[in-house]
Design a protein around this motif. Structure first.
Motif, mmCIF file in Angstrom:
data_model
loop_
_atom_site.group_PDB
_atom_site.id
_atom_site.type_symbol
_atom_site.label_atom_id
_atom_site.label_comp_id
_atom_site.label_asym_id
_atom_site.label_seq_id
_atom_site.Cartn_x
_atom_site.Cartn_y
_atom_site.Cartn_z
ATOM 1 N N LYS A 190 -19.831 -6.736 -25.527
ATOM 2 C CA LYS A 190 -20.466 -6.322 -24.068
ATOM 3 C C LYS A 190 -22.044 -6.079 -24.606
ATOM 4 C CE LYS A 190 -20.545 -2.168 -23.294
ATOM 5 N NZ LYS A 190 -20.066 -0.775 -23.323
ATOM 6 N N TYR A 191 -22.305 -5.334 -25.808
ATOM 7 C CA TYR A 191 -23.523 -4.993 -26.080
ATOM 8 C C TYR A 191 -24.556 -5.853 -26.344
ATOM 9 C CZ TYR A 191 -22.460 -0.085 -27.861
ATOM 10 O OH TYR A 191 -22.082 0.969 -28.116
ATOM 11 N N GLY A 192 -23.950 -7.174 -27.076
ATOM 12 C CA GLY A 192 -24.837 -8.488 -26.858
ATOM 13 C C GLY A 192 -25.411 -8.850 -25.603
ATOM 14 N N LEU A 193 -24.368 -9.037 -24.985
ATOM 15 C CA LEU A 193 -24.589 -9.625 -23.463
ATOM 16 C C LEU A 193 -25.409 -8.595 -22.690
ATOM 17 C CD1 LEU A 193 -20.953 -10.537 -22.404
ATOM 18 C CD2 LEU A 193 -22.739 -12.131 -22.870
ATOM 19 N N ILE A 194 -25.359 -7.282 -22.666
ATOM 20 C CA ILE A 194 -26.211 -6.667 -22.041
ATOM 21 C C ILE A 194 -27.732 -6.478 -22.406
ATOM 22 C CG2 ILE A 194 -24.462 -5.629 -20.739
ATOM 23 C CD1 ILE A 194 -25.184 -2.915 -22.377
ATOM 24 N N MET A 195 -27.668 -6.431 -23.554
ATOM 25 C CA MET A 195 -28.994 -6.142 -24.312
ATOM 26 C C MET A 195 -29.623 -6.628 -25.727
ATOM 27 S SD MET A 195 -28.143 -2.037 -25.529
ATOM 28 C CE MET A 195 -29.644 -1.468 -26.029
ATOM 29 N N ASP A 196 -28.814 -7.774 -26.205
ATOM 30 C CA ASP A 196 -29.445 -8.053 -27.428
ATOM 31 C C ASP A 196 -28.765 -9.593 -27.710
ATOM 32 O OD1 ASP A 196 -30.078 -8.731 -30.080
ATOM 33 O OD2 ASP A 196 -29.700 -6.790 -30.735
ATOM 34 N N ALA A 197 -29.584 -10.558 -27.178
ATOM 35 C CA ALA A 197 -29.212 -11.953 -27.001
ATOM 36 C C ALA A 197 -28.979 -12.547 -28.648
ATOM 37 C CB ALA A 197 -30.171 -12.893 -26.536
ATOM 38 N N SER A 198 -29.930 -12.067 -29.441
ATOM 39 C CA SER A 198 -29.779 -12.539 -31.015
ATOM 40 C C SER A 198 -28.370 -11.813 -31.455
ATOM 41 C CB SER A 198 -31.003 -12.363 -31.761
ATOM 42 O OG SER A 198 -31.406 -10.977 -31.779
ATOM 43 N N PHE A 199 -27.982 -10.544 -31.344
ATOM 44 C CA PHE A 199 -26.948 -9.975 -31.886
ATOM 45 C C PHE A 199 -25.622 -10.753 -31.342
ATOM 46 C CE2 PHE A 199 -23.493 -6.480 -31.266
ATOM 47 C CZ PHE A 199 -23.295 -6.409 -32.748
ATOM 48 N N TYR A 200 -25.795 -11.189 -29.956
ATOM 49 C CA TYR A 200 -24.580 -11.937 -29.395
ATOM 50 C C TYR A 200 -24.300 -13.273 -30.110
ATOM 51 C CZ TYR A 200 -21.819 -14.029 -25.978
ATOM 52 O OH TYR A 200 -20.782 -14.722 -25.171
ATOM 53 N N GLU A 201 -25.652 -13.904 -30.467
ATOM 54 C CA GLU A 201 -25.382 -15.070 -31.207
ATOM 55 C C GLU A 201 -24.787 -15.156 -32.551
ATOM 56 O OE1 GLU A 201 -25.953 -18.390 -30.013
ATOM 57 O OE2 GLU A 201 -26.507 -17.420 -28.205
ATOM 58 N N TRP A 202 -25.454 -13.733 -33.178
ATOM 59 C CA TRP A 202 -24.781 -13.309 -34.684
ATOM 60 C C TRP A 202 -23.453 -13.111 -34.507
ATOM 61 C CZ3 TRP A 202 -22.439 -9.072 -36.775
ATOM 62 C CH2 TRP A 202 -22.534 -9.046 -37.986
ATOM 63 N N LEU A 203 -22.790 -12.417 -33.522
ATOM 64 C CA LEU A 203 -21.365 -12.614 -33.361
ATOM 65 C C LEU A 203 -20.617 -13.894 -33.330
ATOM 66 C CD1 LEU A 203 -21.526 -9.439 -30.796
ATOM 67 C CD2 LEU A 203 -20.674 -9.129 -33.403
ATOM 68 N N LYS A 339 -29.400 -12.724 -17.513
ATOM 69 C CA LYS A 339 -29.258 -13.692 -18.832
ATOM 70 C C LYS A 339 -28.590 -13.296 -19.737
ATOM 71 C CE LYS A 339 -33.678 -12.935 -20.698
ATOM 72 N NZ LYS A 339 -35.002 -13.469 -21.192
ATOM 73 N N VAL A 340 -28.104 -13.837 -20.848
ATOM 74 C CA VAL A 340 -27.500 -13.212 -21.896
ATOM 75 C C VAL A 340 -28.362 -12.304 -22.651
ATOM 76 C CG1 VAL A 340 -26.683 -13.389 -24.310
ATOM 77 C CG2 VAL A 340 -25.921 -15.131 -22.379
ATOM 78 N N GLY A 341 -28.039 -11.164 -22.852
ATOM 79 C CA GLY A 341 -28.996 -10.134 -23.373
ATOM 80 C C GLY A 341 -29.982 -9.477 -22.476
ATOM 81 N N LYS A 342 -29.632 -9.553 -21.089
ATOM 82 C CA LYS A 342 -30.523 -8.741 -20.093
ATOM 83 C C LYS A 342 -29.456 -8.309 -19.029
ATOM 84 C CE LYS A 342 -34.546 -7.161 -18.683
ATOM 85 N NZ LYS A 342 -34.498 -5.989 -19.205
ATOM 86 N N ALA A 343 -29.211 -6.968 -18.746
ATOM 87 C CA ALA A 343 -28.150 -6.587 -17.727
ATOM 88 C C ALA A 343 -29.092 -5.960 -16.494
ATOM 89 C CB ALA A 343 -27.322 -5.640 -18.012
ATOM 90 N N TYR A 344 -28.491 -5.604 -15.534
ATOM 91 C CA TYR A 344 -29.163 -5.076 -14.536
ATOM 92 C C TYR A 344 -28.171 -4.457 -13.611
ATOM 93 C CZ TYR A 344 -28.757 -8.452 -10.901
ATOM 94 O OH TYR A 344 -28.100 -9.733 -9.817
ATOM 95 N N LEU A 345 -28.506 -3.331 -12.853
ATOM 96 C CA LEU A 345 -27.670 -2.589 -11.967
ATOM 97 C C LEU A 345 -27.894 -2.988 -10.467
ATOM 98 C CD1 LEU A 345 -27.826 1.393 -12.238
ATOM 99 C CD2 LEU A 345 -25.852 -0.361 -12.761
ATOM 100 N N ASP A 346 -26.815 -3.476 -9.675
ATOM 101 C CA ASP A 346 -26.853 -3.837 -8.438
ATOM 102 C C ASP A 346 -25.895 -2.833 -7.491
ATOM 103 O OD1 ASP A 346 -26.434 -5.411 -5.987
ATOM 104 O OD2 ASP A 346 -27.063 -6.994 -7.081
#
Ligand code: GLY
Length: 368
Positions: A190-203, A339-346
């Motif tokens: 979840k951290y990668g998806l909401i705020m850190d695309a490179s961490f997501y890739e690293w995982l 996008k991966v690494g960028k979340a927003y509130l709706d």
């Protein structure tokens, strides 16, 4: 290895997160915080307690005037006011006073319940968090959210109670059962998806090392999550500006499933399902492409997390999302992805859009 992350509030250092691989640094740190001679109550559960309490008591021997241990039955179903009342009664019986210390040893439930007791006992006593599950180490022990479930609501009664220290011994993961470990991975992804695309890739690139519970990989992963969480809670300590609310990605539908399934699924498993549903809605809102959605969905699978669920009533899940405390003026505060690494509130999702996400994860046998 030894890592130290300091969490600030209004630019002032408030508490440290120490990442270690044993309990050897705990006594000096406790002394440096000025707790010599006070009483301490260790709150734990009946699974974690027998494994770690003796080692911790041994490490802190001679520091406190007395150390009491309160242990309750493990599991989310005990995260309630009955447990709080029993802990408070125990503290009264042991004549704990407001200079004494609470030490929470366990996973997310223990940290939330003990932290809440510390926040209300005599109008508040200090608490140290010693998280022993992956989920608690990367998320719930940091940032001061404490509380219990109440009536049909998750985390409905609680308080912000900043700990005086978060002490992570990464070796405690060696005794964590696999299902709990992978549930923690739900929050990590979840951290990668909401705020850190490179961490997501690293995982994703470290899948095998994570499966092997390679110590260096897990330490790096936990440290990175702690830094991400530190950044968010420093920007929005009490979830007022919206930054911290982004951590609730996957939690609106996730909490509803957790409740609907009567806590037979673990929190992190429900979060994974909620993330898939939210990513699906993000695709339908034309924020994510179809390929991005399917990639996000499928990447939960190798981490042993569910992406579909059977035996749910879609409408009942929808209704439960409305009784989530994140609902505001009848509308649900939903976290989506740009996008991966960028979340927003709706806050504008319609029932149909939310139902679409629920139906997407609802597995129905052919012919049903
Ligand atoms: N676990 C979400 C938060 O701490 O805000």
């Amino acid at each position: 290895m030894s890592k130290l992350i300091t969490v600030n509030y209004n630019r002032k250092p408030i508490y440290d997160i120490m990442i270690e691989n044993d309990f050897s640094q705990l006594p000096e740190k406790i002394k440096s915080l000025g707790y010599e001679g006070v009483k301490a109550t260790i709150v734990t559960d009946k699974i974690v307690g027998p494994i770690y309490v003796d080692a911790i008591k041994d490490a802190i021997k001679g520091i406190f005037s007395e150390v009491f241990v309160y242990s309750f039955d493990a599991g989310e179903s005990h995260k309630n006011m009955d447990t709080v009342q029993a802990i408070l009664a125990d503290m009264v019986e042991h004549k704990m006073n407001r200079h004494d210390l609470m030490i929470a040893v366990g996973g997310g439930v223990v940290g939330d319940v003990a932290g809440f007791c510390a926040s209300i006992y005599m109008r508040g006593i200090d608490v140290i968090q010693i998280p022993t599950s992956l989920l608690a180490q990367v998320d719930s022990s940091i940032g001061g959210k404490t509380g219990v479930d109440f009536l049909q609501y998750k985390n409905m009664v609680g308080a912000f109670k900043m700990p005086k220290l978060v002490y992570i011994n990464t070796n405690t993961l060696s005794t964590l059962d696999d299902r709990q470990f992978y549930a923690g991975m739900g929050e990590v992804l979840k951290y990668g998806l909401i705020m850190d695309a490179s961490f997501y890739e690293w995982l994703l690139s470290k899948l095998y090392e994570i499966h092997d519970k390679d110590a260096a990989t897990l330490e790096e992963m936990i440290e990175h999550c702690c830094v991400l969480k530190q950044r968010i809670v420093e920007r929005d300590p009490e979830e007022k500006t919206g930054d911290r609310a982004l951590l609730n990605f996957g939690h609106t539908i996730g909490h509803a499933i957790e409740k609907y399934k009567d806590f037979t699924l673990l929190h992190g498993e429900c979060v994974a399902l909620g993330c898939v549903a939210a990513a699906f809605i993000s695709w339908k809102k034309e924020k994510l492409s179809m390929d991005e959605y399917y990639e996000i969905r499928d990447m939960f699978v190798p981490f042993n997390l569910p992406i579909t669920i059977d035996d749910i009533d879609d409408e009942a899940i929808l209704n439960l999302t409305k009784s989530d405390k994140k609902a505001e003026n009848g509308g649900v505060k939903f976290v989506l992805l740009k996008k991966v690494g960028k979340a927003y509130l709706d806050k504008t999702l319609t029932d149909e859009e939310i139902l679409g996400g629920i139906k997407e994860i609802h597995f129905v046998e052919d012919g049903e």
